[in-house]
Design a protein around this motif. Structure first.
Motif, PDB file in Angstrom:
ATOM      1  N   TYR A  82      -1.666   4.178  -0.094  1.00  0.00           N
ATOM      2  CA  TYR A  82      -2.618   4.333  -1.185  1.00  0.00           C
ATOM      3  C   TYR A  82      -3.664   3.218  -1.090  1.00  0.00           C
ATOM      4  O   TYR A  82      -3.343   2.036  -1.286  1.00  0.00           O
ATOM      5  CB  TYR A  82      -1.893   4.289  -2.523  1.00  0.00           C
ATOM      6  CG  TYR A  82      -0.871   5.404  -2.677  1.00  0.00           C
ATOM      7  CD1 TYR A  82      -1.221   6.614  -3.269  1.00  0.00           C
ATOM      8  CD2 TYR A  82       0.443   5.250  -2.211  1.00  0.00           C
ATOM      9  CE1 TYR A  82      -0.299   7.645  -3.400  1.00  0.00           C
ATOM     10  CE2 TYR A  82       1.367   6.281  -2.339  1.00  0.00           C
ATOM     11  CZ  TYR A  82       0.993   7.469  -2.927  1.00  0.00           C
ATOM     12  OH  TYR A  82       1.902   8.489  -3.047  1.00  0.00           O
ATOM     13  N   VAL A  83      -4.903   3.584  -0.796  1.00  0.00           N
ATOM     14  CA  VAL A  83      -5.926   2.588  -0.477  1.00  0.00           C
ATOM     15  C   VAL A  83      -7.131   2.715  -1.399  1.00  0.00           C
ATOM     16  O   VAL A  83      -7.304   3.716  -2.104  1.00  0.00           O
ATOM     17  CB  VAL A  83      -6.383   2.746   0.994  1.00  0.00           C
ATOM     18  CG1 VAL A  83      -5.202   2.563   1.945  1.00  0.00           C
ATOM     19  CG2 VAL A  83      -7.051   4.103   1.223  1.00  0.00           C
ATOM     20  N   ASP A  84      -7.962   1.692  -1.355  1.00  0.00           N
ATOM     21  CA  ASP A  84      -9.249   1.687  -2.047  1.00  0.00           C
ATOM     22  C   ASP A  84     -10.306   2.032  -1.005  1.00  0.00           C
ATOM     23  O   ASP A  84     -10.600   1.229  -0.112  1.00  0.00           O
ATOM     24  CB  ASP A  84      -9.501   0.302  -2.656  1.00  0.00           C
ATOM     25  CG  ASP A  84     -10.798   0.234  -3.439  1.00  0.00           C
ATOM     26  OD1 ASP A  84     -11.703   1.045  -3.178  1.00  0.00           O
ATOM     27  OD2 ASP A  84     -10.912  -0.660  -4.311  1.00  0.00           O
TER      28      ASP A  84
ATOM     29  N   LYS B 148       1.363   3.324  -5.291  1.00  0.00           N
ATOM     30  CA  LYS B 148       0.081   3.658  -5.914  1.00  0.00           C
ATOM     31  C   LYS B 148      -0.295   2.597  -6.938  1.00  0.00           C
ATOM     32  O   LYS B 148       0.523   2.147  -7.728  1.00  0.00           O
ATOM     33  CB  LYS B 148       0.159   5.035  -6.590  1.00  0.00           C
ATOM     34  CG  LYS B 148      -1.188   5.561  -7.057  1.00  0.00           C
ATOM     35  CD  LYS B 148      -1.085   6.989  -7.554  1.00  0.00           C
ATOM     36  CE  LYS B 148      -2.450   7.537  -7.943  1.00  0.00           C
ATOM     37  NZ  LYS B 148      -2.378   8.933  -8.410  1.00  0.00           N
ATOM     38  N   ARG B 149      -1.577   2.179  -6.890  1.00  0.00           N
ATOM     39  CA  ARG B 149      -2.071   1.135  -7.788  1.00  0.00           C
ATOM     40  C   ARG B 149      -3.290   1.664  -8.556  1.00  0.00           C
ATOM     41  O   ARG B 149      -3.824   2.728  -8.225  1.00  0.00           O
ATOM     42  CB  ARG B 149      -2.451  -0.118  -6.995  1.00  0.00           C
ATOM     43  CG  ARG B 149      -1.322  -0.661  -6.132  1.00  0.00           C
ATOM     44  CD  ARG B 149      -1.778  -1.854  -5.265  1.00  0.00           C
ATOM     45  NE  ARG B 149      -3.113  -1.662  -4.702  1.00  0.00           N
ATOM     46  CZ  ARG B 149      -3.367  -0.886  -3.649  1.00  0.00           C
ATOM     47  NH1 ARG B 149      -2.399  -0.215  -3.060  1.00  0.00           N
ATOM     48  NH2 ARG B 149      -4.592  -0.775  -3.196  1.00  0.00           N
TER      49      ARG B 149
ATOM     50  N   SER C 151      -8.176  -4.473   4.454  1.00  0.00           N
ATOM     51  CA  SER C 151      -8.540  -4.498   3.031  1.00  0.00           C
ATOM     52  C   SER C 151      -8.689  -5.917   2.499  1.00  0.00           C
ATOM     53  O   SER C 151      -8.691  -6.142   1.291  1.00  0.00           O
ATOM     54  CB  SER C 151      -7.478  -3.740   2.217  1.00  0.00           C
ATOM     55  OG  SER C 151      -7.358  -2.404   2.640  1.00  0.00           O
TER      56      SER C 151
ATOM     57  N   ILE D  94      -5.688   8.429  -0.051  1.00  0.00           N
ATOM     58  CA  ILE D  94      -4.360   8.342   0.557  1.00  0.00           C
ATOM     59  C   ILE D  94      -4.487   8.573   2.059  1.00  0.00           C
ATOM     60  O   ILE D  94      -5.064   9.584   2.486  1.00  0.00           O
ATOM     61  CB  ILE D  94      -3.389   9.379  -0.041  1.00  0.00           C
ATOM     62  CG1 ILE D  94      -3.265   9.198  -1.558  1.00  0.00           C
ATOM     63  CG2 ILE D  94      -2.015   9.269   0.629  1.00  0.00           C
ATOM     64  CD1 ILE D  94      -2.497  10.327  -2.231  1.00  0.00           C
TER      65      ILE D  94
ATOM     66  N   PHE E  11       0.807  -1.221   0.000  1.00  0.00           N
ATOM     67  CA  PHE E  11       0.000   0.000   0.000  1.00  0.00           C
ATOM     68  C   PHE E  11       0.840   1.271   0.000  1.00  0.00           C
ATOM     69  O   PHE E  11       0.294   2.374  -0.028  1.00  0.00           O
ATOM     70  CB  PHE E  11      -0.962  -0.012   1.190  1.00  0.00           C
ATOM     71  CG  PHE E  11      -2.119  -0.955   1.011  1.00  0.00           C
ATOM     72  CD1 PHE E  11      -3.264  -0.552   0.347  1.00  0.00           C
ATOM     73  CD2 PHE E  11      -2.051  -2.260   1.476  1.00  0.00           C
ATOM     74  CE1 PHE E  11      -4.333  -1.417   0.157  1.00  0.00           C
ATOM     75  CE2 PHE E  11      -3.107  -3.139   1.302  1.00  0.00           C
ATOM     76  CZ  PHE E  11      -4.254  -2.719   0.638  1.00  0.00           C
TER      77      PHE E  11
ATOM     78  N   SER F 264      -6.267   2.464  -6.362  1.00  0.00           N
ATOM     79  CA  SER F 264      -6.064   3.431  -5.273  1.00  0.00           C
ATOM     80  C   SER F 264      -6.834   4.720  -5.575  1.00  0.00           C
ATOM     81  O   SER F 264      -6.661   5.320  -6.632  1.00  0.00           O
ATOM     82  CB  SER F 264      -4.573   3.760  -5.124  1.00  0.00           C
ATOM     83  OG  SER F 264      -3.808   2.599  -4.900  1.00  0.00           O
ATOM     84  N   ASN F 265      -7.699   5.114  -4.646  1.00  0.00           N
ATOM     85  CA  ASN F 265      -8.458   6.347  -4.861  1.00  0.00           C
ATOM     86  C   ASN F 265      -8.485   7.231  -3.618  1.00  0.00           C
ATOM     87  O   ASN F 265      -9.233   8.206  -3.556  1.00  0.00           O
ATOM     88  CB  ASN F 265      -9.887   6.033  -5.327  1.00  0.00           C
ATOM     89  CG  ASN F 265     -10.556   4.986  -4.465  1.00  0.00           C
ATOM     90  OD1 ASN F 265     -10.253   4.873  -3.282  1.00  0.00           O
ATOM     91  ND2 ASN F 265     -11.445   4.208  -5.068  1.00  0.00           N
TER      92      ASN F 265
END
Length: 289
Positions: A181-183, A165-166, A228, A172, A162, A169-170
């Motif tokens: 960087y999380v969903d 950035k993936r 997550s 922070i 995390f 990821s939307n």
């Protein structure tokens, strides 16, 4: 291979890049006599493990009564479509049968094996039922300790980081100088605290950065993975931080993972009871008393 007397050298040593898993399980003699019981599944990384026993008298054509132990590997359901067809991993293992009267007389079996889509199970060695004395029984149950070390693996997806950035990821979460960087949809599904946090505008250019205070960045990274739904291995050193954060952010699935660890891993009963008492885990207290 036969079961051998326990010696201090009979632990897994060396480096296991794929991680290690240590857990404990118990089976009653009635279970062993009537069926082929196995432990709860224990998650480590992208795979789960179980240890089971088979009484040979229940096998067709058998004229002997011996106990066979086995280790079984299983992929977590959410990654089954992500692995390569020829995935495999190499692992060492030790299975210890506990002597409750004298730990110096524990017995063990060990081995090295590979697991794959076509070979999820490895049968280990035999021990005569007649050799299992009362010293190995506690409340008519046998206790096993299982240690597994993954030496290497191929074809399995890597664990999620995390800090990178993936595409999904939307949001922070910032902890000091660290950015995670999380969903936010995933975290909101599991936590009303995160859900309410993400309803408001954050900081930064995209207004999607949210500060998190009073947490250790390393522990928070592990917590975010578990929150997550990323399968992760953790140990006793992580439990207090994980429980405090699961209570703070109201994430029940992390609390349940900690409860399962305290009840099924090799944890001193006094330590497990102290943690359970501090966090109101009545089922753990009942199990460990």
């Amino acid at each position: 291979m036969s079961w051998l007397l326990w010696g201090s050298s009979q632990k897994l040593t060396g480096s296991y890049l794929g991680g290690q898993k240590l857990f404990r399980c118990t089976f009653s003699m009635d279970q062993i006599d009537m069926e082929s019981p196995h432990s709860k599944w224990q998650t480590s990384g992208n795979v789960s493990w179980t240890m089971g026993v088979v009484n040979t008298k229940n096998e067709e054509g058998s004229k002997t009564e011996k106990l066979k132990a086995y280790i079984k590997c299983h992929l977590e359901h959410h990654i089954e479509t992500l692995v390569e067809e020829n995935w495999h991993l190499e692992a060492d293992y030790v299975i210890r049968l506990i002597n409750h009267s004298n730990s110096n007389k524990n017995v063990y079996t060990r081995g090295s094996t590979s697991f794959s889509k076509t070979k999820e199970q490895n049968m280990s060695s035999l021990i005569n039922i007649s050799d299992i004395t009362d010293d190995f029984l506690l409340n008519d149950e046998l206790t096993f300790e299982v240690e597994i070390g993954v030496k290497s693996s191929e074809g399995l997806p890597k664990s999620v980081d995390f800090l990178v950035k993936r595409t999904d990821s939307n949001a922070i979460l910032t902890v000091g100088k660290e950015k995670f960087y999380v969903d936010k949809e995933v975290l909101s599904k599991n936590s009303t605290v995160f859900e309410n946090m993400f309803k408001s505008d954050g900081t930064g250019k995209a207004k999607n950065e949210y500060p998190v205070d009073d947490v250790n960045p390393e522990s928070f990274h592990l917590f975010v993975k578990l929150a997550s739904d990323v399968p992760m291995q953790f140990d006793l050193d992580n439990i207090e931080d994980l429980l405090k954060m699961s209570e703070r952010f109201k994430i029940d699935n992390v609390t349940l993972k900690c409860k399962d660890f305290l009840m099924n891993s090799v944890v001193d009963d006094a330590v497990a009871l102290k943690i359970a008492d501090q966090h109101g885990m009545l089922d753990v207290i009942e199990e460990k008393r």
